[in-house]
Scaffold this motif. Structure first.
Motif, PDB file in Angstrom:
ATOM      1  N   LYS A 219       8.585  15.544  -6.089  1.00 38.48           N
ATOM      2  CA  LYS A 219       7.174  15.297  -5.804  1.00 38.48           C
ATOM      3  C   LYS A 219       6.907  13.814  -5.460  1.00 38.48           C
ATOM      4  N   TYR A 220       7.110  12.869  -6.408  1.00 37.84           N
ATOM      5  CA  TYR A 220       6.794  11.461  -6.194  1.00 37.84           C
ATOM      6  C   TYR A 220       8.024  10.599  -6.481  1.00 37.84           C
ATOM      7  N   ALA A 221       8.188   9.504  -5.712  1.00 37.29           N
ATOM      8  CA  ALA A 221       9.342   8.622  -5.942  1.00 37.29           C
ATOM      9  C   ALA A 221       9.021   7.191  -5.526  1.00 37.29           C
ATOM     10  N   GLY A 222       9.637   6.235  -6.246  1.00 35.14           N
ATOM     11  CA  GLY A 222       9.493   4.816  -5.904  1.00 35.14           C
ATOM     12  C   GLY A 222      10.790   4.076  -6.163  1.00 35.14           C
ATOM     13  N   GLY A 223      11.116   3.137  -5.301  1.00 30.26           N
ATOM     14  CA  GLY A 223      12.343   2.377  -5.479  1.00 30.26           C
ATOM     15  C   GLY A 223      12.356   1.602  -6.783  1.00 30.26           C
ATOM     16  N   ILE A 224      11.200   1.082  -7.199  1.00 34.16           N
ATOM     17  CA  ILE A 224      11.095   0.368  -8.472  1.00 34.16           C
ATOM     18  C   ILE A 224      10.315   1.193  -9.492  1.00 34.16           C
ATOM     19  N   VAL A 225       9.110   1.593  -9.169  1.00 39.14           N
ATOM     20  CA  VAL A 225       8.312   2.434 -10.071  1.00 39.14           C
ATOM     21  C   VAL A 225       7.603   3.499  -9.243  1.00 39.14           C
ATOM     22  N   THR A 226       7.497   4.687  -9.797  1.00 37.32           N
ATOM     23  CA  THR A 226       6.917   5.796  -9.040  1.00 37.32           C
ATOM     24  C   THR A 226       5.402   5.779  -9.047  1.00 37.32           C
ATOM     25  N   TYR A 227       4.818   5.627 -10.225  1.00 34.03           N
ATOM     26  CA  TYR A 227       3.378   5.865 -10.397  1.00 34.03           C
ATOM     27  C   TYR A 227       2.827   4.838 -11.370  1.00 34.03           C
ATOM     28  N   ILE A 228       1.738   4.152 -10.980  1.00 38.77           N
ATOM     29  CA  ILE A 228       1.048   3.244 -11.894  1.00 38.77           C
ATOM     30  C   ILE A 228      -0.429   3.604 -11.908  1.00 38.77           C
ATOM     31  N   GLN A 229      -0.911   3.945 -13.088  1.00 42.47           N
ATOM     32  CA  GLN A 229      -2.330   4.234 -13.280  1.00 42.47           C
ATOM     33  C   GLN A 229      -2.943   3.104 -14.097  1.00 42.47           C
ATOM     34  N   ARG A 230      -4.057   2.563 -13.631  1.00 40.51           N
ATOM     35  CA  ARG A 230      -4.751   1.492 -14.362  1.00 40.51           C
ATOM     36  C   ARG A 230      -6.198   1.909 -14.571  1.00 40.51           C
ATOM     37  N   ALA A 231      -6.586   2.070 -15.837  1.00 35.88           N
ATOM     38  CA  ALA A 231      -7.908   2.590 -16.149  1.00 35.88           C
ATOM     39  C   ALA A 231      -8.988   1.534 -15.930  1.00 35.88           C
ATOM     40  N   ALA A 232     -10.240   2.002 -15.831  1.00 34.38           N
ATOM     41  CA  ALA A 232     -11.370   1.116 -15.551  1.00 34.38           C
ATOM     42  C   ALA A 232     -11.585   0.083 -16.647  1.00 34.38           C
ATOM     43  N   THR A 233     -11.172   0.389 -17.878  1.00 33.85           N
ATOM     44  CA  THR A 233     -11.424  -0.502 -19.007  1.00 33.85           C
ATOM     45  C   THR A 233     -10.434  -1.658 -19.105  1.00 33.85           C
ATOM     46  N   CYS A 234      -9.331  -1.604 -18.375  1.00 32.86           N
ATOM     47  CA  CYS A 234      -8.221  -2.546 -18.592  1.00 32.86           C
ATOM     48  C   CYS A 234      -8.389  -3.805 -17.746  1.00 32.86           C
ATOM     49  N   GLY A 235      -9.266  -4.719 -18.190  1.00 29.81           N
ATOM     50  CA  GLY A 235      -9.623  -5.846 -17.345  1.00 29.81           C
ATOM     51  C   GLY A 235      -9.115  -7.203 -17.753  1.00 29.81           C
ATOM     52  N   GLU A 236      -8.455  -7.314 -18.905  1.00 26.57           N
ATOM     53  CA  GLU A 236      -8.085  -8.656 -19.368  1.00 26.57           C
ATOM     54  C   GLU A 236      -6.802  -9.171 -18.743  1.00 26.57           C
ATOM     55  N   ASN A 237      -5.776  -8.339 -18.670  1.00 24.10           N
ATOM     56  CA  ASN A 237      -4.449  -8.781 -18.249  1.00 24.10           C
ATOM     57  C   ASN A 237      -4.052  -8.187 -16.904  1.00 24.10           C
ATOM     58  N   VAL A 238      -3.191  -8.902 -16.217  1.00 28.67           N
ATOM     59  CA  VAL A 238      -2.726  -8.489 -14.897  1.00 28.67           C
ATOM     60  C   VAL A 238      -1.691  -7.373 -15.024  1.00 28.67           C
ATOM     61  N   THR A 239      -1.846  -6.326 -14.244  1.00 27.39           N
ATOM     62  CA  THR A 239      -0.813  -5.309 -14.077  1.00 27.39           C
ATOM     63  C   THR A 239      -0.199  -5.527 -12.704  1.00 27.39           C
ATOM     64  N   GLU A 240       1.134  -5.719 -12.673  1.00 27.49           N
ATOM     65  CA  GLU A 240       1.731  -6.058 -11.389  1.00 27.49           C
ATOM     66  C   GLU A 240       3.204  -5.695 -11.336  1.00 27.49           C
ATOM     67  N   VAL A 241       3.686  -5.562 -10.099  1.00 30.07           N
ATOM     68  CA  VAL A 241       5.110  -5.471  -9.800  1.00 30.07           C
ATOM     69  C   VAL A 241       5.411  -6.677  -8.921  1.00 30.07           C
ATOM     70  N   SER A 242       6.310  -7.544  -9.365  1.00 30.07           N
ATOM     71  CA  SER A 242       6.533  -8.784  -8.629  1.00 30.07           C
ATOM     72  C   SER A 242       8.012  -9.133  -8.549  1.00 30.07           C
ATOM     73  N   GLU A 243       8.395  -9.750  -7.432  1.00 31.44           N
ATOM     74  CA  GLU A 243       9.758 -10.245  -7.200  1.00 31.44           C
ATOM     75  C   GLU A 243      10.816  -9.177  -7.479  1.00 31.44           C
ATOM     76  N   CYS A 244      10.568  -7.983  -6.974  1.00 29.25           N
ATOM     77  CA  CYS A 244      11.508  -6.872  -7.148  1.00 29.25           C
ATOM     78  C   CYS A 244      12.140  -6.493  -5.810  1.00 29.25           C
ATOM     79  N   ILE A 245      13.370  -5.971  -5.873  1.00 26.66           N
ATOM     80  CA  ILE A 245      14.129  -5.603  -4.680  1.00 26.66           C
ATOM     81  C   ILE A 245      14.590  -4.159  -4.794  1.00 26.66           C
ATOM     82  N   ASN A 246      14.417  -3.406  -3.721  1.00 19.28           N
ATOM     83  CA  ASN A 246      15.011  -2.068  -3.622  1.00 19.28           C
ATOM     84  C   ASN A 246      15.919  -2.011  -2.409  1.00 19.28           C
ATOM     85  N   THR A 247      17.152  -1.545  -2.614  1.00 19.18           N
ATOM     86  CA  THR A 247      18.080  -1.340  -1.492  1.00 19.18           C
ATOM     87  C   THR A 247      18.506   0.117  -1.363  1.00 19.18           C
TER      88      THR A 247
END
Length: 683
Positions: free
Chosen positions: A306-334
């Motif tokens: 169904k779903y696939a990602g080289g680093i992460v498949t699925y990221i859900q971020r709820a409306a309440t989660c406002g203090e900290n950064v959710t991120e994928v950074s400096e990652c490599i997929n080959t």
């Protein structure tokens, strides 16, 4: 008096020697299977300190996981590079260790581990707790440290199963740290949530970070065909944070990951998610919740039903989660990424419903593996919903009914951007397959030829000083994390960019050697982190304004990352470029301050300066907290982070931080100095 002092010092040294000797004698060396079996059987020994003196084979001896939910293993177990071969069959929690809140390190586990607990799905609990299965540890609780452990066993569980650790479960106040762990075994879960290293991470914690997973590797091909919670990641199968931050850093997957439903009867919540690093991530419930996946790489094929990602498949971020950064950074997929619904070279599917901040996203990532889907595929991101994509590069084909070289489809009602992204002209003729969102802003996406890709001047918006470097055929990532055990691509040693550029020679009449702040003001001045209010005055007791704090934060961040702050436009306030820089780089969120001329409080100062360097620069070196900073305060996570890193302390005697007090210039220099110079931090 001198004789008394000498005698006191001698007495202290002798006492210290005796303490060390006593401590050393408390470490029990295990040389035989009989000795290890005795510890396994007797729960009153699960608080001891142990060290392996030889490789041990447990076959033929009674075997029981050390530690349970009722009586966790709270001691220290040092394998000292040795191995244990097991044949463990246990109900509830299974592994060489069942439940751990202490330290397990330097051990390899061979053989077989099976959790015999029967469950209908991965959410089935035992007395309110999840079963967990791993070769080394079934469940890691708050305060646990799992270090340099290798799983080389056949591991089978009823859900929440990992090659090294089954469940990482933090619902308390101490952080959990997993570093340098590797999996070389085969994993199977009858009810999902499966990971090459960790099956499930589940947190609701005030610790910062609540969980850190660093320098971990999966080496083995893994396949899961079930209809229950089919979430499979090369490092972690499923991450859910209801409060607190989960950090996954410098991890690598080298084994093909396949997740498919056993038949067509699976419900939508049980659809398969296959990710090179993480299968599925849910950031929900609390204002502080976030996940950060940074400097990770996948080299293997990722295949899903169904779903696939080289680093992460699925990221859900709820409306309440406002203090900290959710991120994928400096990652490599080959590796090749293949899924029928949503597929992305870095991330398959995002859903961000938090409109409070606009800078959660995918930053400085590179994809070199083909991305294929029947419906939607993107060279970087399959489905964009409120996640910014910035400074990324795709060099591989993206193919689907709707596909794009950068993003497959953009949807949603949360503002996001696509900026500073590049892709080979052979990847796709379009950067975005379909932009259905009026709030997804297309700023800069450039197609480049193969010849142009070999020249770094082609990529004007990529940072070649700190993050990117040129490979043989195009840009790749430096991944500046120091020496790595994970075999990541292009790893270089990180060096502090802060240098003394001038000398303090007593220029300020109000900064003299007899003042407590002399060293900090002197250092901040010499490293160009602070200036005087005139050529002869520093004004150490003057209050620090929000504008001054953001200017200092922008300057420190720009030096560290090799960036620059633009000049002020005509008609702008002098501080506007620094405010804009802080917002653009995620140091503060838009609207956090409305009056930049007001004095900044100590708590607000902590929030700003807890976000200007990478997480690795804030590594905790001590435990404890300030008694007057409580979890209900907006600055709690930031102060805890700076306190743990030794950047801030407390008042003498009380240990209070005084978060509501306005900070003065001399106090600000203490933070500047300890941010830039790790040697000056409180140990």
């Amino acid at each position: 008096m001198k004789k008394f002092l000498s005698l006191a010092v001698l007495t202290f040294l002798l006492a210290l020697c005796f303490c060390v000797s006593a401590f050393a004698s408390d470490v029990v060396v295990i040389n035989t299977a009989e000795e290890l079996s005795a510890i396994m059987r007797e729960s009153d020994k699960w608080s001891g300190n142990y060290k392996l003196g030889a490789d041990i084979k447990m076959r033929g001896h009674l075997q029981k996981p050390m530690g349970s939910y009722e009586v966790p293993f709270t001691g220290t177990f040092d394998g000292d590079g040795h191995s244990v071969e097991v044949s463990i069959f246990s109900e509830g929690t299974a592994g060489l260790f069942g439940v751990v809140s202490g330290t397990v390190k330097n051990v390899t586990v061979y053989g077989e581990v099976e959790n015999t607990f029967w469950s209908t799905n991965a959410e089935t609990k035992i007395n309110g707790k999840y079963p967990g299965t791993g070769a080394v540890v079934g469940v890691a609780l708050s305060g646990a440290t799992i270090e340099n452990c290798i799983g080389n066993a056949q591991v089978e569980g009823p859900g929440n199963t990992g090659g090294v650790i089954g469940v990482v479960y933090n619902f308390s106040y101490e952080p959990i740290t997993i570093t340098g762990c590797e999996n070389e075994g085969i994993i199977y879960s009858t009810a999902g949530n499966c990971g090459g290293v960790i099956g499930r991470i589940y947190v609701s914690s005030a610790a910062f970070p609540a969980v850190t997973v660093k320098d971990c590797i999966n080496h083995t091909i893994q396949k899961l065909e079930i209809n229950n919670r089919n979430r499979f990641g090369g490092i972690v199968g499923y991450v859910r944070t209801e409060a607190g931050v989960v950090v996954i850093e410098n991890c690598t997957n080298n084994g093909d990951i396949t997740a498919k439903n056993a038949n067509d009867e699976a419900a939508s919540n049980d659809y398969p998610y296959a990710g090179g690093i993480v299968g599925r991530a849910e950031v929900v419930s609390d204002y502080s919740s976030a996940i950060r996946i940074t400097k990770c790489s996948n080299t293997a094929r990722i295949t899903s039903g169904k779903y696939a990602g080289g680093i992460v498949t699925y990221i859900q971020r709820a409306a309440t989660c406002g203090e900290n950064v959710t991120e994928v950074s400096e990652c490599i997929n080959t590796g090749v990424v293949d899924a029928p619904r949503f597929a992305g070279g870095i991330v398959g599917y995002t859903e961000n419903k938090c409109a409070e901040m606009t800078y959660s996203g995918i930053y400085n990532c590179a994809n070199y593996g083909g991305v294929y889907s029947d419906d939607y595929s993107g060279g970087i991101l399959g489905r964009q919903y409120g996640f910014t994509v910035k400074s990324c590069y795709n060099a591989a084909i993206a193919k689907a009914t709707v596909s794009g070289a950068v993003v497959g489809i953009a949807e949603g009602q949360v503002y996001s951007e696509i900026d500073g992204c590049y892709y080979l002209d052979t990847a796709h003729e379009k950067a975005i397959g379909n932009n259905k969102s009026t709030l997804t802003i297309e700023l800069s996406m450039d197609s480049v030829t193969a010849d142009a890709a070999k020249v770094n001047t082609t990529f004007k918006k990529l940072d070649f000083t700190n993050i990117w470097t040129m490979g043989e055929s195009g840009p790749t990532l430096k991944m500046l994390t120091g020496e790595s055990t994970s075999g990541n691509i292009g790893v270089e040693e990180s060096k502090s960019p802060f240098k003394a550029t001038r000398t303090y020679e007593g220029q300020f009449g109000d900064v003299t050697e007899d003042k407590w702040f002399y060293k900090y003001v002197k250092t901040a001045y010499e490293y160009t982190l602070a200036n005087g209010t005139s050529t002869s005055k520093f004004s150490p007791d003057n209050k620090f304004t929000v504008a001054q704090a953001l200017t200092a934060a922008a300057n420190i961040h720009s030096v560290y990352y090799g960036k620059s702050v633009r000049a002020a436009y005509q008609g702008e306030a002098w501080y506007d470029p620094y405010v804009a820089y802080c917002i653009d780089n995620g140091i503060i969120r838009f609207g956090m301050f409305t009056d930049y001329n007001k004095n900044i409080t100590r708590g607000e100062m902590a929030i700003v300066f807890a976000s200007i360097l990478p997480e690795s620069e804030y590594a905790a070196t001590r435990s404890g907290s300030n008694p007057d900073v409580t979890v209900d305060m907006a600055c709690y996570s930031a102060v805890a982070k700076l306190y743990g890193a030794g950047i801030v302390g407390g008042d003498a005697g009380s240990g209070n931080f005084r978060p509501s007090d306005e900070i003065v210039r001399s106090e600000a220099c203490v933070i500047f100095t300890r941010i830039a110079l790790a040697d000056e931090r409180i140990k």
